[in-house]
Design a protein around this motif. Structure first.
Motif, mmCIF file in Angstrom:
data_model
loop_
_atom_site.group_PDB
_atom_site.id
_atom_site.type_symbol
_atom_site.label_atom_id
_atom_site.label_comp_id
_atom_site.label_asym_id
_atom_site.label_seq_id
_atom_site.Cartn_x
_atom_site.Cartn_y
_atom_site.Cartn_z
ATOM 1 N N PRO A 18 48.372 -152.060 16.632
ATOM 2 C CA PRO A 18 47.062 -153.116 16.081
ATOM 3 C C PRO A 18 47.341 -154.439 15.972
ATOM 4 C CG PRO A 18 46.972 -150.756 14.978
ATOM 5 C CD PRO A 18 48.172 -150.707 15.592
ATOM 6 N N PHE A 19 46.529 -155.251 16.294
ATOM 7 C CA PHE A 19 46.660 -156.416 16.436
ATOM 8 C C PHE A 19 45.821 -157.134 14.985
ATOM 9 C CE2 PHE A 19 45.959 -160.522 19.657
ATOM 10 C CZ PHE A 19 46.789 -161.385 18.393
ATOM 11 N N ILE A 20 46.441 -157.108 13.864
ATOM 12 C CA ILE A 20 45.662 -157.218 12.787
ATOM 13 C C ILE A 20 44.690 -158.177 12.591
ATOM 14 C CG2 ILE A 20 47.482 -155.637 11.153
ATOM 15 C CD1 ILE A 20 48.024 -158.810 10.165
ATOM 16 N N GLU A 21 44.846 -159.398 13.229
ATOM 17 C CA GLU A 21 43.616 -160.428 13.179
ATOM 18 C C GLU A 21 42.560 -160.169 14.218
ATOM 19 O OE1 GLU A 21 46.772 -161.153 13.789
ATOM 20 O OE2 GLU A 21 47.214 -162.950 14.751
ATOM 21 N N ASN A 61 43.741 -149.002 9.811
ATOM 22 C CA ASN A 61 43.501 -148.413 8.682
ATOM 23 C C ASN A 61 43.446 -146.791 9.090
ATOM 24 O OD1 ASN A 61 43.444 -150.486 6.880
ATOM 25 N ND2 ASN A 61 41.200 -150.721 7.192
ATOM 26 N N THR A 62 43.255 -146.592 10.303
ATOM 27 C CA THR A 62 43.167 -145.213 10.994
ATOM 28 C C THR A 62 44.505 -144.825 11.467
ATOM 29 O OG1 THR A 62 42.301 -145.508 12.971
ATOM 30 C CG2 THR A 62 40.622 -145.194 11.289
ATOM 31 N N MET A 63 45.438 -145.396 11.450
ATOM 32 C CA MET A 63 46.753 -145.233 12.125
ATOM 33 C C MET A 63 47.614 -144.410 11.121
ATOM 34 S SD MET A 63 49.191 -147.676 13.752
ATOM 35 C CE MET A 63 50.568 -147.370 15.003
ATOM 36 N N PRO A 64 48.291 -143.309 11.558
ATOM 37 C CA PRO A 64 49.055 -142.648 10.685
ATOM 38 C C PRO A 64 50.458 -143.611 10.459
ATOM 39 C CG PRO A 64 49.315 -141.667 12.807
ATOM 40 C CD PRO A 64 48.173 -142.687 12.962
ATOM 41 N N SER A 65 51.207 -143.236 9.229
ATOM 42 C CA SER A 65 52.382 -143.949 8.774
ATOM 43 C C SER A 65 53.408 -143.286 9.443
ATOM 44 C CB SER A 65 52.437 -144.222 7.466
ATOM 45 O OG SER A 65 51.260 -145.377 6.830
ATOM 46 N N PRO A 66 54.767 -144.039 9.814
ATOM 47 C CA PRO A 66 54.748 -145.324 9.620
ATOM 48 C C PRO A 66 54.231 -145.884 10.738
ATOM 49 C CG PRO A 66 56.904 -144.291 10.322
ATOM 50 C CD PRO A 66 55.806 -142.972 10.108
ATOM 51 N N ARG A 67 53.711 -147.123 10.391
ATOM 52 C CA ARG A 67 52.903 -148.218 11.549
ATOM 53 C C ARG A 67 53.682 -149.222 11.743
ATOM 54 N NH1 ARG A 67 47.512 -149.175 7.784
ATOM 55 N NH2 ARG A 67 49.203 -150.450 6.899
ATOM 56 N N THR A 68 53.425 -149.374 13.269
ATOM 57 C CA THR A 68 53.924 -150.765 13.739
ATOM 58 C C THR A 68 52.502 -151.411 14.155
ATOM 59 O OG1 THR A 68 56.175 -149.660 14.497
ATOM 60 C CG2 THR A 68 55.376 -151.558 15.508
ATOM 61 N N LEU A 69 52.669 -152.618 13.523
ATOM 62 C CA LEU A 69 51.361 -153.481 13.626
ATOM 63 C C LEU A 69 51.950 -154.950 14.355
ATOM 64 C CD1 LEU A 69 50.109 -153.105 9.916
ATOM 65 C CD2 LEU A 69 49.478 -151.721 12.102
ATOM 66 N N ARG A 70 51.021 -155.601 14.660
ATOM 67 C CA ARG A 70 51.230 -156.962 15.481
ATOM 68 C C ARG A 70 50.696 -158.005 15.143
ATOM 69 N NH1 ARG A 70 49.687 -159.778 20.403
ATOM 70 N NH2 ARG A 70 48.222 -158.371 21.515
ATOM 71 N N THR A 71 50.993 -159.221 14.842
ATOM 72 C CA THR A 71 50.204 -160.428 14.677
ATOM 73 C C THR A 71 50.685 -161.883 15.302
ATOM 74 O OG1 THR A 71 49.610 -161.782 12.842
ATOM 75 C CG2 THR A 71 51.702 -161.096 12.432
ATOM 76 N N HIS A 72 49.980 -162.775 15.154
ATOM 77 C CA HIS A 72 50.443 -163.792 15.647
ATOM 78 C C HIS A 72 50.191 -165.099 14.620
ATOM 79 C CE1 HIS A 72 50.855 -163.147 19.990
ATOM 80 N NE2 HIS A 72 49.690 -163.346 20.401
ATOM 81 N N LEU A 73 50.017 -164.553 13.287
ATOM 82 C CA LEU A 73 49.498 -165.374 12.262
ATOM 83 C C LEU A 73 50.803 -166.143 11.766
ATOM 84 C CD1 LEU A 73 47.202 -163.167 10.235
ATOM 85 C CD2 LEU A 73 46.332 -165.445 11.532
#
Ligand SMILES: Nc1ncnc2c1ncn2[C@@H]1O[C@H](COP(=O)(O)O)[C@@H](OP(=O)(O)O)[C@H]1O
Ligand SMILES: CCc1ccc(OS(=O)(=O)O)cc1
Length: 296
Positions: A81-84, A98-110
């Protein structure tokens, strides 16, 4: 037509804290800022065009212990998931996380100053990939040419000015890289360079394996190096964005997997632009001890 107009509206850029972001992200800003990170989240952080897709595929291959078939389960944009990201009526990046099971890998350009505070509060792991500014600028220019729902980049000369003034999505390259570099020793940050990944992919992938708390056999590491090469990822429909419709990404203008090299800036920068850029770089990055490799 209605769909393209709606997409065009969503991808217009608006400012938050002086940083240009897609309008739909700005509309969703409160949800993004209140995002609840968890201590075992891994966040992939990049300035656009720095090798995000590449590091995502590497991380996924590591998570799947080198099982290529498992990495084919979904296109790369849907795996982390691309958080922004927001493109209503599709679920936002926050909703997907929010619907993804842990452990989560997320991504951002922020940039650091816009990251949801819960990432710092939970001492999450951050995997940052930096790419030299000149190649980043060239890659971003071609991306804006082929991305039909982003502002037209204009000529190369015009884009050069746009990029150095930071008037592009996710703001100034200089501030982004400086921001992440400055916090790297206070948090759990693995700071990698695109150029090192090109020069010695196995060594850099091994660093990621260790950072993720994993251990992989030599043969699995070799398999990951192979599968995440530019040539393989360019042919892989799960990584090359070929499933994105042409009215969004027109790959006949410039492919998403374009060149994947270090030093393509030399084919774009004039001597005068190069001298000017080096002077601006010296001023903006003063006191920052990063040495970018500009050619291999
Ligand atoms: N496996 C890989 N090896 C090297 N470069 C890669 C790669 N996968 C993608 N890239 C390059 O990374 C850039 C895209 O970055 P992002 O994923 O952050 O949008 C593009 O650069 P170029 O436009 O210079 O070719 C793309 O070709
Ligand atoms: C605003 C420009 C931009 C840059 C990158 C984007 O996404 S992705 O990194 O290619 O997934 C989208 C828009």
């Amino acid at each position: 037509m209605a769909l393209t107009t709606e997409l065009g509206r969503q991808l217009q850029l608006r400012e938050v804290g002086g940083i240009l972001l897609q309008a739909a992200t700005v509309d969703n800003w409160s949800e993004i800022q209140h995002f609840e990170a968890k201590p075992d989240d891994l966040l992939i952080c990049t300035y656009p065009k720095s090798g995000t897709t590449w590091i995502q595929e590497i991380v996924d291959m590591i998570e799947q212990n080198g099982d290529v078939a498992k990495c084919q389960r979904a296109i790369i944009q849907h795996r982390h998931p691309f958080i922004e990201w927001a493109r209503p009526p599709q679920p936002s990046g926050v909703e997907k996380a929010n619907t993804m099971p842990s452990p989560r890998t997320l991504r951002t350009h922020l940039p650091t100053q816009l990251l949801p505070p819960s990432f710092w509060e939970n001492n999450c792991k951050f995997l940052y990939v930096a790419r030299n500014a000149k190649d980043c600028m060239v890659s971003y220019y071609h991306f804006q040419r082929m991305n039909q729902v982003l502002p037209d980049p204009g000529t190369w000369e015009e884009y050069f000015e746009t990029f150095i003034s930071g008037k592009v999505g996710w703001g100034s390259w200089f501030d982004h890289v400086k921001g992440w570099w400055e916090i790297k020793d206070r948090y759990q940050v693995l700071f990698l360079f695109y150029e090192d990944m090109k020069r010695d992919p196995k060594c850099e992938i091994q660093k990621v394996v260790q950072f993720m708390g994993k251990s992989l056999d030599e043969t699995v590491l070799d398999e990951i190096v192979q599968e995440t090469s530019f040539e393989k990822m360019k042919e892989n429909p799960m990584t090359n964005r070929s499933t994105v419709p042409k009215f969004i990404l027109d790959q006949s203008i410039s492919p998403f997997m374009r060149k994947g090299t270090v030093g393509d800036w030399k084919n774009h920068f004039t001597v005068a632009q190069n001298e000017r850029f080096d002077e601006i770089y010296r001023q903006k990055m003063e006191g920052i001890s990063i040495n970018f490799c500009m050619e291999l």
